[in-house]
Design an enzyme around this catalytic site. Structure first.
Site, PDB file in Angstrom:
ATOM      1  N   VAL A  92       9.906   8.702  11.044  1.00 47.65           N
ATOM      2  CA  VAL A  92      11.284   9.146  10.831  1.00 47.65           C
ATOM      3  C   VAL A  92      11.265  10.538  10.211  1.00 47.65           C
ATOM      4  O   VAL A  92      10.650  10.755   9.161  1.00 47.65           O
ATOM      5  CB  VAL A  92      12.062   8.159   9.939  1.00 47.65           C
ATOM      6  CG1 VAL A  92      13.437   8.723   9.600  1.00 47.65           C
ATOM      7  CG2 VAL A  92      12.193   6.809  10.633  1.00 47.65           C
ATOM      8  N   GLU A 111      -6.795  -4.077 -12.388  1.00 55.00           N
ATOM      9  CA  GLU A 111      -6.672  -4.376 -13.802  1.00 55.00           C
ATOM     10  C   GLU A 111      -6.999  -5.833 -14.121  1.00 55.00           C
ATOM     11  O   GLU A 111      -7.336  -6.169 -15.258  1.00 55.00           O
ATOM     12  CB  GLU A 111      -5.249  -4.049 -14.252  1.00 55.00           C
ATOM     13  CG  GLU A 111      -5.108  -3.755 -15.715  1.00 55.00           C
ATOM     14  CD  GLU A 111      -3.902  -2.890 -16.006  1.00 55.00           C
ATOM     15  OE1 GLU A 111      -3.359  -3.005 -17.115  1.00 55.00           O
ATOM     16  OE2 GLU A 111      -3.500  -2.104 -15.131  1.00 55.00           O
ATOM     17  N   ARG A 145      -2.038   1.838 -19.403  1.00 54.12           N
ATOM     18  CA  ARG A 145      -2.902   2.647 -18.548  1.00 54.12           C
ATOM     19  C   ARG A 145      -3.056   4.077 -19.051  1.00 54.12           C
ATOM     20  O   ARG A 145      -4.140   4.663 -18.962  1.00 54.12           O
ATOM     21  CB  ARG A 145      -2.355   2.644 -17.116  1.00 54.12           C
ATOM     22  CG  ARG A 145      -2.525   1.308 -16.434  1.00 54.12           C
ATOM     23  CD  ARG A 145      -1.877   1.278 -15.061  1.00 54.12           C
ATOM     24  NE  ARG A 145      -2.216   0.044 -14.366  1.00 54.12           N
ATOM     25  CZ  ARG A 145      -1.762  -0.272 -13.151  1.00 54.12           C
ATOM     26  NH1 ARG A 145      -0.964   0.556 -12.507  1.00 54.12           N
ATOM     27  NH2 ARG A 145      -2.116  -1.408 -12.590  1.00 54.12           N
ATOM     28  N   GLY A 157       1.147  -4.395 -12.479  1.00 51.84           N
ATOM     29  CA  GLY A 157       1.808  -5.602 -11.976  1.00 51.84           C
ATOM     30  C   GLY A 157       3.294  -5.426 -11.761  1.00 51.84           C
ATOM     31  O   GLY A 157       3.947  -6.246 -11.110  1.00 51.84           O
TER      32      GLY A 157
END
Length: 518
Positions: free
Chosen positions: A225, A324, A348, A494
């Site tokens: 696109v 992780e 992190r 997560g």
């Protein structure tokens, strides 16, 4: 005579099936075909650009995607076939819409395929079954703290409140995430994984592709696109290039952009964060920010574009993320001196900062057979040839080229900390359910790498794209990593998988409501 007739019929049917199988990659005609397509579309992607392109094309030829001789008008056009796009398509279809998915790469999945650790959610049925006491309030507070209190609070409240429902929805369509672990910055186990502890991404994409095909939703690959079309102030379709040759305009009552972030766009990263030039990236090569550019051209605005997450544990030669969950299940980080140097389960950004204080700007993840058994992704790392292994800590140290006595002392000290449930050295309080005493032992050398772009376009909780005045652009919705604001200055591990499912679903639901109201 009957035997001859039966044999003839079997031969004719066999020929017909072969002919059918040589068609132009039609969407799966059976559940088995769909499952094979999902599997083919979600094998681990290679990490260097040329290899990734070659492998992607190879896998695309095996998958069953929709042929290109289709109509040029749909109720809803979805740009991008990652987790957010496919979730949106399934909800739109469930609402009675006729959606289509356009994916510029040769395979579906995008960065979702590379997701490893799991999907965060609070107050889920699986947590309750396993006696894990969690709350939406705690999930909210820890995510806000992880983002340095800069997250869009309205989006964040919606995110945590809808997380358990997203786990239920996935379970209802045959995607069960009932194996729960923990990631950095969290106090409770809320990272949901496949039952066998394997990486979440490939499993999730395979399940979503299967459902998309079973629902008869057109999914075009090699469909790039290039532009959103607008008429009378309303987004009404897209201009798309098929196979880099056939340009087509497809109209729709609504458009959902789910094209992901820009973690593979070196030029854009250099522009917004010149300090990150030279770092490897874990992103698939299609993550170039196309959707952001298209949305800006029709009046959309962006937020947090300079907020780019550097993941601490990336295998440098392969540019491959080491999930992780490895730390969440008990691994430690050690320096070239064979010593721990920080809290492995911190957020992190802090773990990355601790690695960058080391002279070598790299470290080793060290773990045992127990961690390997609980994190199935380790099998993939071993297959890739990036894991060192030995029967003793001293032998492992020799392979790592670190002092054996120091590494043995480090592991012994850590095991004592696990036994006493107290890390006196660095204050780690999670990922301490099991010590590192089960041979063989393993090590993976890692360093920081570009992993995720927190910045993107601005939306509201209805996933409507907003302009500079804060008003919704009529007919335009967005979800996933293309959106900014949810994670603030740092994303918790997560939360990206949770985001694509939660807001992907919402985009499908709200765009369908919009179309019905027209």
């Amino acid at each position: 005579m009957n035997k001859r007739l039966t044999a003839a019929l079997i031969l004719i049917l066999s020929v017909m099936l072969v002919i059918a199988g040589c068609g132009n990659n039609n969407a799966g005609n059976s559940k088995n075909e769909s499952k094979e397509a999902g599997s083919a579309a979600t094998e681990p992607a290679a990490t260097t650009a040329p290899a990734e392109k070659t492998e992607a094309v190879s896998r695309a030829s095996e998958a069953s995607y929709t042929p290109y001789d289709q109509k040029d008008k749909y109720d809803i056009v979805i740009v991008g076939a990652g987790g957010a796009g496919m979730s949106a398509a399934l909800e739109a279809k469930a609402a009675g819409m006729n959606p289509v998915i356009l994916e510029k790469m040769p395979v579906a999945g995008g960065n979702t395929t590379k997701s490893s650790s799991g999907m965060n959610a609070s107050q889920t049925k699986f947590q309750k079954e396993q006696g894990i006491e969690d709350s939406n309030e705690l999930f909210y507070e820890e995510t806000l703290k992880g983002g340095h209190d800069t997250n869009n609070k309205e989006l964040l409240h919606f995110f945590v409140d809808q997380s358990a429902g997203a786990i239920d929805w996935l379970d209802s369509i045959g995607i069960r995430l009932n194996n729960i672990t923990i990631t950095g910055g969290m106090k409770e186990k809320r990272t949901h994984r496949p039952e066998d502890g394997s990486a979440v991404g490939q499993y999730l994409v395979a399940g979503l592709v299967r459902n998309v095909q079973e629902q008869g939703i057109p999914l075009f690959v090699n469909a790039d696109v290039k532009e959103l079309t607008v008429q009378n102030g309303k987004v009404n379709g897209v201009k798309v290039l098929f196979n880099q040759a056939d340009e087509k305009t497809i109209s729709a009552a609504a458009v959902i952009v789910t094209t992901g972030g820009f973690g593979a766009n070196k030029e854009l990263i250099a522009k917004v964060r010149p300090d990150l030039q030279g770092l490897v990236t874990t992103n698939q090569i299609g993550s170039t920010g196309d959707g952001i550019t298209m949305i800006e051209k029709v009046g959309g605005t962006t937020v947090d574009m300079d907020q780019i997450q550097v993941h601490p544990t990336v295998q440098q030669e392969k540019s491959y993320l080491i999930g992780e969950a490895v730390r969440g299940e008990g691994a430690i980080l050690v320096s070239a001196e064979g010593k721990r140097f920080g809290n492995e389960m911190d957020t992190r950004d802090k773990v990355t900062a601790s690695i960058n204080t080391l002279p070598e700007k790299s470290a080793y993840l060290v773990f045992d057979a127990g961690v390997k058994s609980r994190v199935k992704a380790v099998d993939q790392y071993i297959k890739m040839g990036v894991v060192k292994t030995a029967d003793t800590i001293e032998a492992l140290a020799e392979q790592m080229k670190v002092p054996a006595a120091a590494l043995k002392t480090t592991v012994d000290t850590w095991n004592s900390a696990v036994k006493g449930k107290s890390d006196a050295e660095f204050g780690r309080a999670t990922g301490m359910d099991n010590d590192l005493s089960g041979a063989p032992y393993y090590a993976i050398q890692i360093g920081p790498g570009i992993h995720y772009t927190m910045g993107g376009v601005v939306i509201n909780t209805n996933t409507e794209v907003l302009n500079k005045e804060g008003k919704a652009i009529t007919g335009l919705f967005a979800a996933g990593e293309v959106v900014g604001g949810l994670h603030g200055e740092n994303r918790i591990g997560g939360n990206s998988v949770a985001e694509i499912i939660i807001f992907g679903r919402q985009a499908g639901i709200k765009s369908a409501e919009f179309v019905k109201a027209q």
